[in-house]
Design a protein around this motif. Structure first.
Motif, PDB file in Angstrom:
ATOM      1  N   TYR A 100       1.688 -84.733  98.523  1.00 40.05           N
ATOM      2  CA  TYR A 100       2.568 -85.887  98.678  1.00 40.05           C
ATOM      3  C   TYR A 100       1.853 -87.191  99.037  1.00 40.05           C
ATOM      4  O   TYR A 100       2.503 -88.203  99.282  1.00 40.05           O
ATOM      5  N   GLY A 101       0.552 -87.188  99.076  1.00 45.31           N
ATOM      6  CA  GLY A 101      -0.196 -88.346  99.542  1.00 45.31           C
ATOM      7  C   GLY A 101       0.099 -89.631  98.795  1.00 45.31           C
ATOM      8  O   GLY A 101       0.063 -90.720  99.381  1.00 45.31           O
ATOM      9  N   ASP A 102       0.421 -89.537  97.527  1.00 44.36           N
ATOM     10  CA  ASP A 102       0.700 -90.749  96.753  1.00 44.36           C
ATOM     11  C   ASP A 102       1.990 -91.441  97.194  1.00 44.36           C
ATOM     12  O   ASP A 102       2.252 -92.574  96.781  1.00 44.36           O
ATOM     13  N   LEU A 103       2.780 -90.785  98.025  1.00 45.67           N
ATOM     14  CA  LEU A 103       4.010 -91.389  98.528  1.00 45.67           C
ATOM     15  C   LEU A 103       3.769 -92.213  99.801  1.00 45.67           C
ATOM     16  O   LEU A 103       4.677 -92.902 100.272  1.00 45.67           O
ATOM     17  N   LEU A 104       2.563 -92.146 100.329  1.00 46.30           N
ATOM     18  CA  LEU A 104       2.200 -92.928 101.512  1.00 46.30           C
ATOM     19  C   LEU A 104       1.705 -94.307 101.099  1.00 46.30           C
ATOM     20  O   LEU A 104       1.299 -94.516  99.951  1.00 46.30           O
ATOM     21  N   THR A 105       1.683 -95.234 102.060  1.00 37.79           N
ATOM     22  CA  THR A 105       1.035 -96.510 101.796  1.00 37.79           C
ATOM     23  C   THR A 105      -0.467 -96.272 101.711  1.00 37.79           C
ATOM     24  O   THR A 105      -0.975 -95.236 102.167  1.00 37.79           O
ATOM     25  N   GLN A 122      -1.845 -95.754 105.237  1.00 32.80           N
ATOM     26  CA  GLN A 122      -1.501 -94.443 105.788  1.00 32.80           C
ATOM     27  C   GLN A 122      -2.358 -93.355 105.155  1.00 32.80           C
ATOM     28  O   GLN A 122      -2.888 -92.485 105.839  1.00 32.80           O
ATOM     29  N   LYS A 123      -2.479 -93.421 103.854  1.00 35.93           N
ATOM     30  CA  LYS A 123      -3.263 -92.414 103.131  1.00 35.93           C
ATOM     31  C   LYS A 123      -4.733 -92.438 103.568  1.00 35.93           C
ATOM     32  O   LYS A 123      -5.331 -91.387 103.814  1.00 35.93           O
ATOM     33  N   GLU A 124      -5.291 -93.627 103.701  1.00 38.53           N
ATOM     34  CA  GLU A 124      -6.695 -93.759 104.098  1.00 38.53           C
ATOM     35  C   GLU A 124      -6.928 -93.210 105.509  1.00 38.53           C
ATOM     36  O   GLU A 124      -7.836 -92.407 105.730  1.00 38.53           O
ATOM     37  N   TYR A 125      -6.113 -93.620 106.472  1.00 40.44           N
ATOM     38  CA  TYR A 125      -6.300 -93.195 107.855  1.00 40.44           C
ATOM     39  C   TYR A 125      -6.042 -91.698 108.006  1.00 40.44           C
ATOM     40  O   TYR A 125      -6.751 -91.012 108.730  1.00 40.44           O
ATOM     41  N   TYR A 126      -5.005 -91.210 107.343  1.00 41.16           N
ATOM     42  CA  TYR A 126      -4.678 -89.779 107.382  1.00 41.16           C
ATOM     43  C   TYR A 126      -5.856 -88.973 106.844  1.00 41.16           C
ATOM     44  O   TYR A 126      -6.261 -87.970 107.428  1.00 41.16           O
ATOM     45  N   ASP A 127      -6.420 -89.416 105.725  1.00 45.16           N
ATOM     46  CA  ASP A 127      -7.563 -88.724 105.119  1.00 45.16           C
ATOM     47  C   ASP A 127      -8.780 -88.753 106.039  1.00 45.16           C
ATOM     48  O   ASP A 127      -9.447 -87.732 106.226  1.00 45.16           O
ATOM     49  N   LEU A 128      -9.057 -89.898 106.605  1.00 48.80           N
ATOM     50  CA  LEU A 128     -10.199 -90.002 107.513  1.00 48.80           C
ATOM     51  C   LEU A 128     -10.034 -89.078 108.711  1.00 48.80           C
ATOM     52  O   LEU A 128     -10.993 -88.448 109.155  1.00 48.80           O
ATOM     53  N   ARG A 176       3.079 -91.788 111.789  1.00 54.07           N
ATOM     54  CA  ARG A 176       4.137 -92.102 110.813  1.00 54.07           C
ATOM     55  C   ARG A 176       3.877 -91.386 109.487  1.00 54.07           C
ATOM     56  O   ARG A 176       4.805 -90.882 108.852  1.00 54.07           O
ATOM     57  N   ALA A 177       2.615 -91.335 109.083  1.00 55.76           N
ATOM     58  CA  ALA A 177       2.264 -90.650 107.837  1.00 55.76           C
ATOM     59  C   ALA A 177       2.581 -89.163 107.937  1.00 55.76           C
ATOM     60  O   ALA A 177       3.184 -88.579 107.025  1.00 55.76           O
ATOM     61  N   GLU A 178       2.187 -88.531 109.058  1.00 57.92           N
ATOM     62  CA  GLU A 178       2.472 -87.101 109.255  1.00 57.92           C
ATOM     63  C   GLU A 178       3.977 -86.841 109.235  1.00 57.92           C
ATOM     64  O   GLU A 178       4.433 -85.876 108.623  1.00 57.92           O
ATOM     65  N   LYS A 179       4.736 -87.705 109.897  1.00 60.04           N
ATOM     66  CA  LYS A 179       6.200 -87.548 109.928  1.00 60.04           C
ATOM     67  C   LYS A 179       6.766 -87.662 108.518  1.00 60.04           C
ATOM     68  O   LYS A 179       7.606 -86.847 108.110  1.00 60.04           O
ATOM     69  N   SER A 180       6.320 -88.644 107.770  1.00 60.53           N
ATOM     70  CA  SER A 180       6.798 -88.820 106.396  1.00 60.53           C
ATOM     71  C   SER A 180       6.490 -87.595 105.548  1.00 60.53           C
ATOM     72  O   SER A 180       7.354 -87.086 104.823  1.00 60.53           O
TER      73      SER A 180
END
Length: 108
Positions: A15-20, A23-29, A57-61
């Motif tokens: 679902y990563g493409d649904l993040l900003t 969000q995607k960058e920080y979550y990945d890091l 917020r990314a994890e919640k989404s």
């Protein structure tokens, strides 16, 4: 890799493409590159709390999306059924083995 780490990685994969982008960058890091909140904060020039808020917020989404769609759950259940079928000697096409990350069929 523990189950929680695997699950968090799968959430991003599915679902990563649904993040900003942020969000995607920080979550990945944080989850894939194993950087600490402080390391990410220093790298991007914001506070540790700011990084935490974005990742939370990314994890919640991502978890909300999985709860609604159940794609990871169904993918995992299907993978388990295919794994059992392959162990019993049933034929599983190579394209399916690749998609569900099963070991290549052993040819005797």
């Amino acid at each position: 890799m523990d189950d929680e780490t695997l699950y968090m990685t799968m959430l991003l994969d599915f679902y990563g493409d649904l993040l900003t982008d942020k969000q995607k960058e920080y979550y990945d890091l944080y989850h894939n590159e194993d950087l600490s909140l402080a390391e990410i904060a220093e790298k991007v020039g914001i506070t540790r709390q700011g990084v935490y808020d974005i990742i939370a917020r990314a994890e919640k989404s991502l978890t909300d999306i999985e709860e609604k769609t159940g794609l990871i759950k169904r993918w995992s259940e299907t993978r388990e059924m295919l794994h059992k079928a392959a162990e019993k000697g049933e034929s599983v096409p190579e394209c399916v083995r690749g998609y569900f990350q099963l070991k290549p069929e052993q040819h005797k």
